[in-house]
Design an enzyme around this catalytic site. Structure first.
Site, mmCIF file in Angstrom:
data_model
loop_
_atom_site.group_PDB
_atom_site.id
_atom_site.type_symbol
_atom_site.label_atom_id
_atom_site.label_comp_id
_atom_site.label_asym_id
_atom_site.label_seq_id
_atom_site.Cartn_x
_atom_site.Cartn_y
_atom_site.Cartn_z
ATOM 1 C CG ASP A 57 5.635 -37.600 20.740
ATOM 2 O OD1 ASP A 57 5.533 -36.534 20.094
ATOM 3 O OD2 ASP A 57 4.661 -38.330 21.019
ATOM 4 C CG LEU A 95 11.706 -44.072 14.424
ATOM 5 C CD1 LEU A 95 12.550 -45.271 14.839
ATOM 6 C CD2 LEU A 95 12.084 -43.639 13.003
ATOM 7 C CB THR A 96 4.655 -42.105 13.017
ATOM 8 O OG1 THR A 96 5.090 -41.553 11.763
ATOM 9 C CG2 THR A 96 4.707 -41.055 14.107
ATOM 10 C CE LYS A 118 3.123 -28.423 8.184
ATOM 11 N NZ LYS A 118 4.349 -28.936 8.845
ATOM 12 C CG ASN A 134 -4.408 -35.247 -9.137
ATOM 13 O OD1 ASN A 134 -3.334 -34.672 -8.941
ATOM 14 N ND2 ASN A 134 -5.415 -35.194 -8.289
ATOM 15 N NE ARG A 176 -7.333 -36.253 -0.339
ATOM 16 C CZ ARG A 176 -6.060 -36.007 -0.614
ATOM 17 N NH1 ARG A 176 -5.677 -34.786 -0.984
ATOM 18 N NH2 ARG A 176 -5.148 -36.957 -0.544
ATOM 19 C CB ILE A 198 10.772 -33.690 3.106
ATOM 20 C CG1 ILE A 198 9.628 -33.802 2.096
ATOM 21 C CG2 ILE A 198 11.633 -32.461 2.811
ATOM 22 C CD1 ILE A 198 8.601 -32.682 2.173
ATOM 23 C CG ASN A 235 8.589 -31.903 -1.468
ATOM 24 O OD1 ASN A 235 9.671 -31.875 -0.909
ATOM 25 N ND2 ASN A 235 7.875 -30.803 -1.657
ATOM 26 C CB THR A 255 2.141 -27.680 3.301
ATOM 27 O OG1 THR A 255 1.362 -27.905 2.130
ATOM 28 C CG2 THR A 255 1.169 -27.428 4.447
ATOM 29 C CG ASP A 256 1.301 -25.902 -1.806
ATOM 30 O OD1 ASP A 256 0.994 -26.861 -1.070
ATOM 31 O OD2 ASP A 256 1.375 -26.003 -3.051
ATOM 32 C CD GLU A 257 -1.761 -30.055 0.951
ATOM 33 O OE1 GLU A 257 -2.780 -30.394 1.565
ATOM 34 O OE2 GLU A 257 -0.971 -30.856 0.429
ATOM 35 C CE1 TYR A 296 0.186 -31.865 6.554
ATOM 36 C CE2 TYR A 296 -0.662 -31.102 4.442
ATOM 37 C CZ TYR A 296 0.405 -31.331 5.294
ATOM 38 O OH TYR A 296 1.680 -31.024 4.888
HETATM 39 P P1 NAD Z 1 6.406 -37.794 6.369
HETATM 40 O O1 NAD Z 1 5.038 -38.161 6.836
HETATM 41 O O2 NAD Z 1 7.064 -38.622 5.318
HETATM 42 O O3 NAD Z 1 7.417 -37.781 7.617
HETATM 43 C C1 NAD Z 1 7.075 -37.224 8.861
HETATM 44 C C2 NAD Z 1 8.126 -37.662 9.872
HETATM 45 O O4 NAD Z 1 7.791 -37.073 11.142
HETATM 46 C C3 NAD Z 1 8.180 -39.182 10.103
HETATM 47 O O5 NAD Z 1 9.526 -39.612 10.136
HETATM 48 C C4 NAD Z 1 7.511 -39.377 11.460
HETATM 49 O O6 NAD Z 1 8.011 -40.505 12.175
HETATM 50 C C5 NAD Z 1 7.882 -38.068 12.157
HETATM 51 N N1 NAD Z 1 6.937 -37.726 13.225
HETATM 52 C C6 NAD Z 1 5.579 -37.725 13.157
HETATM 53 N N2 NAD Z 1 5.058 -37.380 14.356
HETATM 54 C C7 NAD Z 1 6.115 -37.145 15.184
HETATM 55 C C8 NAD Z 1 6.217 -36.746 16.541
HETATM 56 N N3 NAD Z 1 5.123 -36.524 17.300
HETATM 57 N N4 NAD Z 1 7.453 -36.585 17.079
HETATM 58 C C9 NAD Z 1 8.583 -36.811 16.334
HETATM 59 N N5 NAD Z 1 8.532 -37.209 15.048
HETATM 60 C C10 NAD Z 1 7.306 -37.377 14.480
HETATM 61 O O7 NAD Z 1 6.301 -36.266 5.940
HETATM 62 P P2 NAD Z 1 7.028 -35.494 4.753
HETATM 63 O O8 NAD Z 1 6.226 -35.647 3.535
HETATM 64 O O9 NAD Z 1 8.461 -35.801 4.757
HETATM 65 O O10 NAD Z 1 6.814 -33.993 5.265
HETATM 66 C C11 NAD Z 1 7.749 -33.387 6.150
HETATM 67 C C12 NAD Z 1 7.298 -31.981 6.470
HETATM 68 O O11 NAD Z 1 7.209 -31.242 5.253
HETATM 69 C C13 NAD Z 1 5.918 -31.919 7.114
HETATM 70 O O12 NAD Z 1 5.953 -30.917 8.089
HETATM 71 C C14 NAD Z 1 4.980 -31.546 5.974
HETATM 72 O O13 NAD Z 1 3.876 -30.822 6.451
HETATM 73 C C15 NAD Z 1 5.911 -30.685 5.134
HETATM 74 N N6 NAD Z 1 5.597 -30.659 3.682
HETATM 75 C C16 NAD Z 1 5.444 -31.827 2.989
HETATM 76 C C17 NAD Z 1 5.207 -31.788 1.614
HETATM 77 C C18 NAD Z 1 5.074 -33.053 0.790
HETATM 78 O O14 NAD Z 1 4.745 -32.976 -0.402
HETATM 79 N N7 NAD Z 1 5.342 -34.225 1.340
HETATM 80 C C19 NAD Z 1 5.117 -30.548 0.961
HETATM 81 C C20 NAD Z 1 5.288 -29.381 1.707
HETATM 82 C C21 NAD Z 1 5.538 -29.446 3.064
HETATM 83 P P1 TYD Z 2 -1.377 -36.615 -2.220
HETATM 84 O O1 TYD Z 2 -0.159 -37.307 -2.731
HETATM 85 O O2 TYD Z 2 -2.158 -37.256 -1.120
HETATM 86 O O3 TYD Z 2 -0.931 -35.135 -1.836
HETATM 87 P P2 TYD Z 2 -1.866 -33.845 -1.390
HETATM 88 O O4 TYD Z 2 -3.218 -34.300 -1.082
HETATM 89 O O5 TYD Z 2 -1.137 -33.357 -0.190
HETATM 90 O O6 TYD Z 2 -1.807 -32.897 -2.558
HETATM 91 O O7 TYD Z 2 -2.374 -36.413 -3.434
HETATM 92 C C1 TYD Z 2 -2.011 -35.707 -4.602
HETATM 93 C C2 TYD Z 2 -3.250 -35.582 -5.470
HETATM 94 O O8 TYD Z 2 -3.637 -36.894 -5.917
HETATM 95 C C3 TYD Z 2 -4.447 -35.030 -4.713
HETATM 96 O O9 TYD Z 2 -5.206 -34.189 -5.606
HETATM 97 C C4 TYD Z 2 -5.268 -36.258 -4.374
HETATM 98 C C5 TYD Z 2 -4.974 -37.214 -5.514
HETATM 99 N N1 TYD Z 2 -4.983 -38.664 -5.159
HETATM 100 C C6 TYD Z 2 -5.754 -39.566 -5.898
HETATM 101 O O10 TYD Z 2 -6.441 -39.181 -6.866
HETATM 102 N N2 TYD Z 2 -5.741 -40.881 -5.537
HETATM 103 C C7 TYD Z 2 -5.002 -41.347 -4.486
HETATM 104 O O11 TYD Z 2 -5.047 -42.570 -4.176
HETATM 105 C C8 TYD Z 2 -4.189 -40.417 -3.742
HETATM 106 C C9 TYD Z 2 -3.365 -40.867 -2.573
HETATM 107 C C10 TYD Z 2 -4.211 -39.072 -4.123
#
Ligand code: NAD
Ligand code: TYD
Length: 380
Positions: free
Chosen positions: A61, A37-38, A190, A285, A317, A14, A216, A137-139, A186
């Site tokens: 970091d 850059l993890t 958050k 799913n 899970r 994102i 997302n 997050t909504d989680e 997780y």
């Molecule tokens: P992502 O895992 O793709 O990216 C996380 C980024 O943070 C990476 O570039 C990583 O290198 C960096 N990072 C991790 N630890 C770090 C540290 N200690 N210092 C500096 N940088 C660090 O995550 P994403 O899916 O892009 O999510 C971004 C944010 O949005 C998160 O806070 C997540 O909780 C939130 N979010 C994600 C979703 C989703 O569906 N992906 C939905 C709602 C909210």
């Molecule tokens: P995920 O993309 O990990 O997002 P989140 O757990 O944050 O919602 O998973 C989306 C949904 O898909 C979740 O209900 C778990 C399921 N899932 C599978 O069934 N198989 C998989 O291999 C993964 C990664 C997720």
């Protein structure tokens, strides 16, 4: 107006979309992308903006308090959009400590550094948009039930408080005042970081905003998450590990719509408030998996139904939340935000992007990640 904005986690999924939007849309802003850059952060996500004059990348970091203070001072940071986090639920189940460290302590370290910069007067107090914006997050709200009105099979049509109709798998939705009830390490991490952010407003008066967004999808998502993992596996004829019965429901939003919401809220949102972000777009799913199979098969020229045999039901899970569904009426009503894409359109765009970027997928899943992946999932 000149601004120096720090975006943390800008090399992730994102974050890279938010960085791209801000760098291109606001030539007067200096965007400082701070990322450790993890495994999830990848500078290849930002190739198109890396040489822009208003963009700087710094590898750091967020847990390194002194380092972050230095960056804030050197770049005269006056606003922060905080996305850096560990973000994958399955990893948090295996290794909760890393999540507490980055998501809780990292956020606290960033808040403390921001507070010093803000109290020093480095932030133009009172200016719109000068604030600490925490992306959550909504989680954190926990899990909703699947429920249906008498005699009606879900999904059924329901009316959101915005007045619009949409399909839903239950009567309840996450609203801004829904009580926090996180279940996974997780979401617990958050939730904790959200509380710290709000505490910094309530205790020190810091101008903060928190938003909670649904799942997302879109380009540059690390292929351990459902949608990119399954697109890649379908293309290569590998099994699709569906957890449990595949009945769990998630509410999906195209990542660029989230980035647009972040832009709007950063500039126009009310300080100390919370906004929920989501597109009223619930999917089981297993239904998403079927859409992905149909789309990939069609685009790579496989006969219809080829990918169906890849569906493999695996152990569920641990603590798997049943349903997420966000009510984003407030954001729609107060700030006029709307998702721009229908899901079918977004999925088509997304599948095409991954099929066209196999090099990106191979690159991010090479090296150490391969070993981790085999160990984590025991998959061939
Ligand atoms: P992502 O895992 O793709 O990216 C996380 C980024 O943070 C990476 O570039 C990583 O290198 C960096 N990072 C991790 N630890 C770090 C540290 N200690 N210092 C500096 N940088 C660090 O995550 P994403 O899916 O892009 O999510 C971004 C944010 O949005 C998160 O806070 C997540 O909780 C939130 N979010 C994600 C979703 C989703 O569906 N992906 C939905 C709602 C909210
Ligand atoms: P995920 O993309 O990990 O997002 P989140 O757990 O944050 O919602 O998973 C989306 C949904 O898909 C979740 O209900 C778990 C399921 N899932 C599978 O069934 N198989 C998989 O291999 C993964 C990664 C997720």
């Amino acid at each position: 107006m000149k601004r120096n904005i720090m975006i943390t986690g800008g090399a992730g999924f994102i974050g890279s979309h938010v960085v791209r939007l801000f760098v291109n849309k606001y030539p007067d802003y200096h965007i400082v992308n701070v990322d450790k850059l993890t495994y999830a952060g990848n500078l290849a996500n930002l190739r198109d903006v890396e040489s822009a004059p208003n963009y700087t990348f710094i590898k750091a970091d967020i847990c390194d308090f002194d380092g972050i203070c230095r960056i804030m001072q050197e770049h005269d940071i006056d606003g922060i959009i905080h996305l850096a986090a560990e973000s994958h639920v399955d990893r948090s189940i295996k290794d909760p400590f890393t999540f507490a460290k980055t998501n809780v302590l990292g956020t606290l370290s960033l808040l403390q550094a921001a507070r010093l910069a803000w109290e020093d007067g480095g932030w133009k107090k009172g200016d719109v948009g000068c604030r600490f914006y925490h992306i959550s997050t909504d989680e954190v709200y926990g899990a909703l039930e699947l429920s249906e009105p008498e005699g009606v099979e879900p999904p059924f049509t329901t009316k959101a408080s915005s007045g619009k109709h949409h399909l839903a798998y239950g009567r309840d939705f996450f609203r801004e005042d829904t009580k926090y009830n996180p279940h996974s390490p997780y979401s617990a991490s958050k939730a904790s970081s959200d509380h710290f952010v709000r505490a910094f407003h309530d205790t020190y008066g810091m101008p903060v905003i928190v938003t909670n967004c649904s799942n997302n999808y879109g380009p540059y998502q690390f292929p351990e998450k459902l949608i990119p993992l399954f697109i890649n596996n379908i293309r290569h004829g590998k099994p699709l590990p569906v957890y449990g019965k595949g009945e769990n429901v998630r509410d999906w939003l195209y990542v660029e719509d989230h980035a647009r919401a972040i832009d709007l809220i950063f500039h126009k949102g009310k300080t100390a408030e919370t906004y929920n972000i989501g597109g009223f777009n619930e999917w089981k799913n297993i239904d998403i998996v079927k859409v992905l199979i149909r789309t990939v098969d069609r685009l790579i020229g496989n006969p219809e139904g080829t990918g169906d045999s890849l569906i493999t039901y695996v152990e569920d899970r641990k603590g798997h939340d049943m349903r997420y569904a966000i009510d984003s009426s407030r954001l729609q009503r107060e700030l006029g935000w709307e998702p721009s894409l229908q899901f079918e359109e977004g999925i088509e765009k997304t599948v095409r992007w991954y099929l066209d970027h196999q090099d990106w997928l191979d690159n991010v899943t090479s090296g150490d990640y391969q070993e981790y992946y085999e160990k984590m999932y025991h998959r061939g």
